[in-house]
Motif scaffolding. Structure first.
Motif: not given
Lengths: 510, 510, 510, 510
Positions: D335-340, D369-374, D438-450
């Motif tokens: 919710e917070l990431v979407f609100a941002a 925030l999204a990247g830090e929480m993944i 899943a490993g890719l999703l984690q790494v992408a969640g952290l690094h994707g888009g910066g």
């Protein structure tokens, strides 16, 4: 002490009872090789000059030299050496050494079987000692099976709609028992010699059929292993030791299995008084296993830290303050968890059986910290590596006639490092962080030996909050009895004494 | 060994050189009583049966019984006892025991003065031993002054626009030196007998005037103490031991102060070769002090945990799983930090002087964890207490003729606890969490003995990343030398050896 | 709209019913001035060109210009402006603006009194509107009293041994009701005009006497204020606006207080049907109040970030990457919490009364984030400041004839900044981080408007997990009804409709 | 708008230039199907009634209906709809929708090409508009290639030993340019129609050859795709929609590739003045992409939360407070990431080209925030699932004639749920948490888009700390200019204006 070759020969003689998917496979299935190669390290190191002092120990039973993984800890020093051996061997395989669980189960059984005899006048300890002698003599590898299928988690074993959701004795005969059930999430079984079964929780009087512990060869009649192997991707073109390693996790189904008397260590069905010790055995196994984690988890953290430091160097960012900070926190976690294990040894006590039992508060606090940090550690590794660990072309592309040279050209990073080594580094981290096995390592890092919440529960069971409160009561002027403060913990020894008293005079009714 | 009364009498004879605001006050100012009452515990316990085994030790110098706070650690056991004594005494005062810093400075000086003599052929160690004997004989309390004003933090001492921003020698005479400068954020000085001054950082050759260490009585000519006392609010109507305690922090100004020769332990101005040892002394003091923190910080965490457990009971929420989880994490932090200190002792080594030096990686990892968690611990305490700790009417309202009875009526919570005790509990936590002193405890918990970032830097200075990298190099097939892994840390002993070699043949030019 | 002077004059006319300790004091007690000075800002800004567009609004009731703190939100824009006004005014006072709670209570009452009439055929809304008109006309300041003493937290109101632990109606008369009880932890009451009382929890049928809401002047007969003031330390020698501000927290005792009919908004004792609305009112007030927190908490975080950035500059470390990282996380929290409030406004809905109600999931998620981060924010501030904020000599020392010049000399840091300003900066942060008021700000940051755990409970009450599960059911091949996903939240409007249906046909039995 | 079938037919006509390992494969390789199936959802939804309002939009260029993924955002509403569309479509595929990057690149180019013309008098915007029309008309899928190989990370492009480590123009001809280099970690290229290339960093004057942007078909001569596919494991025996999805990451090698003039959008080699815009384009693409992440990352968090809630139900622990707490934090993050992202749209501004640009502070704070929480989110999922997700036997075992029935028997958990569904749930989570993908999703969640650190840097570049400091300066009495506070951020528009002024009068020298 035997060699890896002896072990393998013995293993390959076993009857096939392993299912991978719907295939029935032998112990020589290549998908099981990764795990066997990890076990190999435990044999090799015992024969090596480098590790002999840690890996070889004198049996208190026979006075013979044995592999420490077959040993019952007799002293603080034994605990410290076991912890250190675990750390060092785990470095060699990049993760779980997979042989500690058998050792942990044996140690737990040594405490409980002795206690059963003292409290109930039975002969479990003699039986256990014979089994132990056989185990040590043959330098066996054991799998320890604790977690039941558990069915409806809101119900106790005897309340389940399907009574088989916890493994249970369905019959006690003259010559042994018959058991039914399923143990899940069990590591290493397809390449272990023996399977040691222990309960996974406290059992009340109505759960007596579920209070059972025994050992069997892993290919015993009626034992069916539904196995999920996970291996690091092997390398074709480059040396890649990590690629030799793997794991296998198993659903062990006990399809009405007979267990002969000399392999039974607890049986509430035959003797309901024993039911009271099921929980104790469950916790004692978990406890030794968690103490082992204070050796292996620092090692896994150090593997991650090592890879993170290496990739930081290769990426040229090693000296930046945020990288130093992150590395130093990985190191800090490893050191703190190991220190918790060392202090557990320092504050350990002898059980009546003579087995040395680590401190529970410290062991659980250490194991929990490791579990709570594991995902964060992978985050740091991914952070310092960058996205490439998840997007690296397959090895073949780098050795392709068409594009290999171009591919390698673009692996350049730190000019002091050859592109081939940069490729090795990223492939290595890919294996450790972006693979099915990596997923397993994460989940095992969290749950193996008990989840953080289990450690919290155990800690709080053992910790005496009332004594802790005395500190603030004293400071706040509330009447209390603050004496010289001692760590307010209830030790296993005290617990056992309480149990023994409660058992006094309980006779087995025939 | 003397008594608190002896100490106080000695103190009260000192010349007034303390400023609170713009007032010049004596050592009998009531605002300084809180701190003196904490020191009292260190004298009383040495005379008590309960703590004698920890607080009293035999001097290696004189063979006499002395207070452990005056002792040079000679063994692992000394380190363990110091750590435990610190923890237990801190429980009694609800926080910092305030006397360890002198002890830590003495231990650091024992190592460095010995080393100076070995490397440079000087006679510092004899001088130090005489001072130590005097110190032990008189059972003195010392304040250790390390942090300089530091001025522009981007410049080294000799680069400062105002050269006095780091304390420096402005003249070396036959009979001593003259120093100028200011040490800030110093605890306990107004009620300490002695002031031991050590450098706060590495010094390069151009910083030689700043490489200085010495000891003085706290009321010495030219020493001016600008003091900020902080005390828990006292209680009028209820017993409240915590209300007796307090602290005083001081800006110590050295207004061109003469230091006689027999009290000088380092002087780069007089002998530039000594400059090299300034950083070593700085770090060695910090190191002993951080090891002391592995004793006191667990105690502070336990004080917080104790209060949190108490208020949870009084609030009736003690058994809920989130409360158990939070308490168990406070306990876990205390146990892990203490374990780090114990393992530091286990991995300690003897300095050439014979002083036992704890392991640096573990000490820093432990101290850092404590520092990083401190604000979170206050959060847990506030969380389990609820808002009342910040909104509680003053004590007088509960004893007012008009409204006291009504006020007390509404303090009821857990029906098994008297409202008076609930009031005591909330007043106590108010003192510990919502007061100027609480703010100080938070800041000291973070920065005292070095901030987490200082511990990170120290850890990484001592840790050999290259050896760590060998683990992953081995696993990834990159050529390396993975031998049996040892914790890749550079010990102070090895450091000292390197220094000694570097000093070889350096003569003092007259 | 009135001026601060009008407000103060009105206040000073009140009867003394404030106890500080055991002293009965008037509203002109200097310890209450800090809070009054905060309220001053809300009057001054309404008269200022700079803030008029935010602080002044047209009443939907009378069409007159009023202070926004007296307004019932009519639109998304009203919510956004209230949020922004709160943020800006909080910057001016360095924390809580203290006037929002009255506004939040009025908005909650507007929704519930309207609903009562629709569901039960009563005339609460008319009564409320009259009160509101009087409130707006006189530009009143209100305190909202929600938290009861609560006694045994494991028992509901009617189950308490002492029935007064929740405020209750002890008698319903022709002309009004008589109430007894105590509301605790209430901000601003000693300098508010009005006191609005609302329930603090759901009430079951047996709790009907506790389902009560009303408004009274703060000096009304039988109302006794046991007050704990907290003020920033004032400055003698330097300009220090923050030093003008303070707070007062109060135990409000209702010693059998009569409330006339025209000031009663809920009374389960007189009409048991109304009991069902107690919980709704409790939650609705909390909801508006939490939405206010999405304005004030970002401001407090920005005050902390501002001070942290300033001290980092003064310490010369502003450009280092760890400082940038920490500052940017403070800023990020402020922005995210404010964004949650803005999105709450975007997803707001009109209650049947016409009042605009923010989205509950977002408001709670935002408020919770703020609460969870507050201690960490103080940690960052202390981290970047260093220990001096807790050890700084009192102001007087810096202006002392004897030592002032020397003291100021050692305040030098960043050479581009005057020592006086460095002193101002450290004194300011000392006030914000190391003082009794700072302790209050921490606790209020955690608990004010509801603790993080209350927000979690509210979120989960409103969030429809079954709809969320449809996402994974769809992906995993489990039969489900994944339609186009909408945020699975139950809005207050839907809740009210459900209530209204349930109330249908319930007549008041006389 | 075309259909998925049209898209696939078009794709299959392409020349083979994809290497998986050392194999050259066609676009019909089954390992590429998973990704194509994700793209399918973007076509299908545009033709569905359910999603039409979000997925279809009117082109501002042609007035025709187009797929929103081909659109240039013209308003706040466009940004909000793009964000919501992204969230909803990501729910359908359980992760990244993979088509946003092309859209983000187009939007960035719309801003920069317009600006180039305004500042330098060139005709880029016309060229871009023609390309855009072609793109929209053919409903193309684009891959955006930003990250260069980068070689030695401590050196800028022109300083590299191997000048090809950043993609560069090696020749500008009459009819176009020739480029060489490699873009790494690029998603979706093997099943995209077009490849849009943008720089990955600021370029100084000496880096002019590296300031280049263009578009090409993905099978263009000299373009070589070294691809690493990752797919969820498919299901044989059960419906498993997630099993249809996958991804492909690519090393794109430009082996001296010719780019015709009409597809060039930036060329510092041909016109050095354009070099200044490389960084702007890099950041503008990252910015639009990060805003897309405020749509997709909440969706991924919701997928995780959904699976966690489902498995918690199946495990029977859904109602426990720690589970509710963990779920509510997952929901809160979403919710917070979407609100941002929503607030970014609210505070967006129009670029001179007419393109609507979101707010940078908020977008970066949300994405970070999204990247830090993944990793923490995966931890929660593993926590609530238990170890079985990593140890589950393969699907085949559950459908084996020998052991299938027994295996299924032991999948019982919550008695209200069929074992088959429990199996589906665990298999699904296994796919999402314990697999290479899943490993890719984690790494992408952290690094994707910066990575989070990139967002921190961007935030701090845009945030005006001096204005923030005014808040505390005002409160502390330090002279400053606190006016009414506005979020102290420098907008892209202001940046562009500054640039334009700086460019004034810079002529291209021939």
């Amino acid at each position: 002490m035997i060699t890896f070759e002896d072990y393998l020969a013995r293993l390959y003689k076993m009857k096939p009872n392993i299912y991978i998917g719907d295939e029935l496979v032998g112990r020589d299935d290549p998908r099981l090789q990764g795990g066997q190669n990890i076990i190999k390290v435990t044999y090799d190191c015992a024969h090596s000059e480098e590790f002999e002092d840690l890996c070889v120990v004198t049996s208190h039973l026979t006075g013979k030299k044995i592999n420490r993984f077959c040993h019952i800890h007799q002293s603080e020093d034994d605990l410290l050496k076991k912890q250190l051996m675990t750390r060092l061997l785990c470095h060699r395989v990049g993760g779980c050494i997979q042989r500690c669980m058998g050792c942990d189960a044996l140690n737990a059984l040594s405490v409980i079987t002795y206690e059963l005899d003292q409290a109930l006048g039975t002969d479990h300890y003699e039986r256990f000692k014979k089994y132990l002698e056989y185990f040590q003599e043959n330098d066996l590898v054991a799998s320890a099976a604790q977690t039941d299928a558990k069915g409806d988690r809101l119900k106790r074993p005897h309340e389940q709609e399907d009574p088989d959701q916890y493994l249970r004795v369905i019959e006690t005969r003259e010559d042994g028992i018959v058991v039914r059930g399923c143990k899940i999430s069990i590591t290493n079984t397809p390449y272990a010699d023996e399977l040691i079964v222990v309960p996974c929780r406290y059992m009340g009087p109505e759960d007596k059929d579920y209070a059972v512990s025994f050992a069997l060869p892993t290919d015993w009649d009626g034992v069916k292993l539904l196995t999920r192997p996970a291996n690091f991707r092997k390398s074709k073109h480059m040396e890649f030791p990590a690629g030799n390693f793997g794991d296998a996790e198993t659903f062990i189904i006990f399809d009405d299995v007979f267990v002969p008397n000399d392999r039974i260590f607890l049986n509430g069905n035959g003797d309901p008084r024993q039911t009271a010790y099921a929980g104790f055995l469950a916790l004692m196994f978990a406890h030794f296993h968690r103490h082992s984690y204070t050796g292996c988890k620092p090692a896994l953290t150090e593997v991650i830290a090592s890879a993170a430091a290496l990739v930081a160097e290769y990426n040229g960012i090693e000296k930046t303050s945020h990288v130093q900070d992150k590395l130093s926190h990985l190191i800090g976690t490893a050191e703190l968890v190991f220190a918790a294990g060392e202090s557990s040894a320092k504050h350990s006590e002898k059980a009546p059986s003579g087995t040395q039992v680590p401190d529970e508060i410290l062991t659980n606090a250490g194991r929990r910290l490791a579990g709570e940090m594991i995902y964060d550690e992978y985050k740091v590794l991914a952070d310092l590596s960058g996205g490439l660990i998840a997007t690296l072309p397959y090895e073949g592309s780098f050795f392709s006639e068409d594009v290999g040279e171009l591919a390698m050209k673009y692996m350049k990073r730190n000019p002091r490092v050859k592109p081939e080594n940069i490729l090795r580094c990223f492939r290595g981290i890919e294996a450790f962080a972006v693979s099915e096995f990596a997923g397993l390592l994460q989940v095992a890092g969290l749950h193996g030996g008990g989840s953080p919440s289990m450690e919290t529960i155990t800690m709080m069971m053992r910790y005496d909050l009332e004594k802790l409160k005395n500190i603030s009561k004293y400071l706040f002027g509330i009447k209390s009895k603050l004496k010289r403060y001692e760590r307010p913990t209830v030790t296993p020894r005290k617990q056992l004494e309480k149990f023994r008293k409660a058992m006094k005079g309980k006779k087995l009714e025939k």
